[in-house]
Design a protein around this motif. Structure first.
Motif, PDB file in Angstrom:
ATOM      1  N   THR A 167       0.817  -1.217   0.000  1.00 27.06           N
ATOM      2  CA  THR A 167       0.000   0.000   0.000  1.00 27.06           C
ATOM      3  C   THR A 167       0.849   1.265   0.000  1.00 27.06           C
ATOM      4  O   THR A 167       0.313   2.368  -0.077  1.00 27.06           O
TER       5      THR A 167
ATOM      6  N   GLU B  79      -1.041   6.258  -8.315  1.00 22.80           N
ATOM      7  CA  GLU B  79      -1.541   7.379  -7.523  1.00 22.80           C
ATOM      8  C   GLU B  79      -1.889   8.561  -8.410  1.00 22.80           C
ATOM      9  O   GLU B  79      -2.955   9.180  -8.247  1.00 22.80           O
TER      10      GLU B  79
ATOM     11  N   THR C  55      -5.090   7.843 -10.397  1.00 22.31           N
ATOM     12  CA  THR C  55      -6.258   7.919  -9.523  1.00 22.31           C
ATOM     13  C   THR C  55      -6.653   9.373  -9.258  1.00 22.31           C
ATOM     14  O   THR C  55      -7.846   9.691  -9.131  1.00 22.31           O
ATOM     15  N   GLN C  56      -5.665  10.242  -9.197  1.00 23.15           N
ATOM     16  CA  GLN C  56      -5.915  11.668  -8.972  1.00 23.15           C
ATOM     17  C   GLN C  56      -6.330  12.405 -10.239  1.00 23.15           C
ATOM     18  O   GLN C  56      -6.624  13.607 -10.195  1.00 23.15           O
TER      19      GLN C  56
ATOM     20  N   TRP D 299      -2.265  -3.693  -9.867  1.00 20.57           N
ATOM     21  CA  TRP D 299      -3.464  -2.870 -10.050  1.00 20.57           C
ATOM     22  C   TRP D 299      -4.654  -3.462  -9.304  1.00 20.57           C
ATOM     23  O   TRP D 299      -5.455  -2.728  -8.705  1.00 20.57           O
TER      24      TRP D 299
ATOM     25  N   TRP E 241      -4.235  -2.362  -5.872  1.00 22.56           N
ATOM     26  CA  TRP E 241      -4.471  -0.924  -5.723  1.00 22.56           C
ATOM     27  C   TRP E 241      -5.968  -0.616  -5.722  1.00 22.56           C
ATOM     28  O   TRP E 241      -6.464   0.135  -4.880  1.00 22.56           O
ATOM     29  N   VAL E 242      -6.702  -1.220  -6.637  1.00 28.82           N
ATOM     30  CA  VAL E 242      -8.150  -0.976  -6.724  1.00 28.82           C
ATOM     31  C   VAL E 242      -8.863  -1.496  -5.485  1.00 28.82           C
ATOM     32  O   VAL E 242      -9.863  -0.932  -5.038  1.00 28.82           O
ATOM     33  N   ARG E 243      -8.336  -2.564  -4.908  1.00 26.22           N
ATOM     34  CA  ARG E 243      -8.942  -3.093  -3.683  1.00 26.22           C
ATOM     35  C   ARG E 243      -8.918  -2.046  -2.578  1.00 26.22           C
ATOM     36  O   ARG E 243      -9.872  -1.926  -1.804  1.00 26.22           O
ATOM     37  N   SER E 244      -7.835  -1.291  -2.468  1.00 24.71           N
ATOM     38  CA  SER E 244      -7.736  -0.262  -1.424  1.00 24.71           C
ATOM     39  C   SER E 244      -8.100   1.135  -1.918  1.00 24.71           C
ATOM     40  O   SER E 244      -8.257   2.046  -1.109  1.00 24.71           O
ATOM     41  N   HIS E 245      -8.244   1.298  -3.247  1.00 22.44           N
ATOM     42  CA  HIS E 245      -8.645   2.581  -3.840  1.00 22.44           C
ATOM     43  C   HIS E 245      -9.733   2.311  -4.880  1.00 22.44           C
ATOM     44  O   HIS E 245      -9.504   2.425  -6.088  1.00 22.44           O
TER      45      HIS E 245
ATOM     46  N   GLU F 213     -12.090   3.877  -5.984  1.00 25.68           N
ATOM     47  CA  GLU F 213     -12.422   4.987  -6.874  1.00 25.68           C
ATOM     48  C   GLU F 213     -11.530   5.011  -8.117  1.00 25.68           C
ATOM     49  O   GLU F 213     -11.816   5.705  -9.102  1.00 25.68           O
ATOM     50  N   ALA F 214     -10.456   4.241  -8.096  1.00 24.01           N
ATOM     51  CA  ALA F 214      -9.527   4.227  -9.224  1.00 24.01           C
ATOM     52  C   ALA F 214     -10.011   3.365 -10.369  1.00 24.01           C
ATOM     53  O   ALA F 214      -9.544   3.513 -11.507  1.00 24.01           O
TER      54      ALA F 214
END
Length: 216
Positions: A72, A83, A86-87, A203, A206-210, A212-213
């Protein structure tokens, strides 16, 4: 037996096409210095006690063995690009004027699951060779540029944000790619996963914890 997690950072900025285990160690960061000192201590302990030891010099680790095991932290190129995407921002390339095919730094990326298998292979080899000492690169022996990595990340994630170029970071060598011959000979080990596998697995984590991405 003892297996030590070392790093390609022990080599510093090697001016060679492929980094072998005989490439001189000249670390340029405190991190690389501590890894090299760790190798010295491990080998000295082995000589003093008869303990079998291995120092595994990791190259650029990426990917996740499972989404719930994904790193993470945002400390290397893959999550740094995630990151930014996602932003809604453009990924950054630190310098595109290096003496490489596309001007960006070239690195050897290794899937964390392959790295885990290398540890198992090293531990097994040491068990059958008491008092043995190994120092091995753990990489794929293939160079991937930062720009190529970002292109794969965009393709896997469904984003389409071309990177922006910012000034070089001090101390970044143009190319650091492993010779993976010795690890294959000594351990019978070879990496199975390619860069796309690394990005796809990272990825998912990452999507599991974000969430919105995720792209539709």
């Amino acid at each position: 037996s003892f297996v030590f997690s070392s790093s390609a950072a022990v080599y510093g900025t090697p001016d060679v096409d492929l980094v072998t285990e005989e490439t001189p160690c000249a670390p340029i960061s405190p991190y690389g210095e501590t890894k090299l000192a760790g190798e010295w201590l491990v080998r000295a302990t082995g000589r003093a006690t008869g303990l079998s030891t291995a120092s595994l010099r990791y190259f650029n680790v990426a990917g996740a063995a499972a989404p719930e095991l994904a790193d993470t932290g945002v400390f290397n190129v893959v999550p740094m690009v995630f990151e930014k995407l996602t932003q809604g921002a453009a990924p950054r390339i630190f310098g595109d004027d290096y003496p490489t095919p596309d001007g960006t730094c070239v690195r050897d990326y290794i899937h964390v699951a392959d790295l885990a298998e290398a540890h198992v292979a090293a531990a097994r080899a040491l068990q059958s060779s008491p008092g043995h000492s190994l120092t091995l690169n753990v990489g794929r022996g293939e160079g991937v540029s930062v720009r190529e990595m970002i292109d794969v990340i965009n393709a896997v994630t469904g984003y389409d944000h071309p990177p922006t170029v910012t000034p070089r970071r001090p101390g970044d060598p143009a190319r650091v790619v492993a010779s993976a011959d010795r690890v294959a000979t000594e351990l019978g080990w070879k990496a199975k996963y390619d860069v796309r596998d690394m990005i796809t697995s990272a990825w998912a984590g990452w999507v599991r914890s974000h969430p919105e991405a995720a792209r539709d």
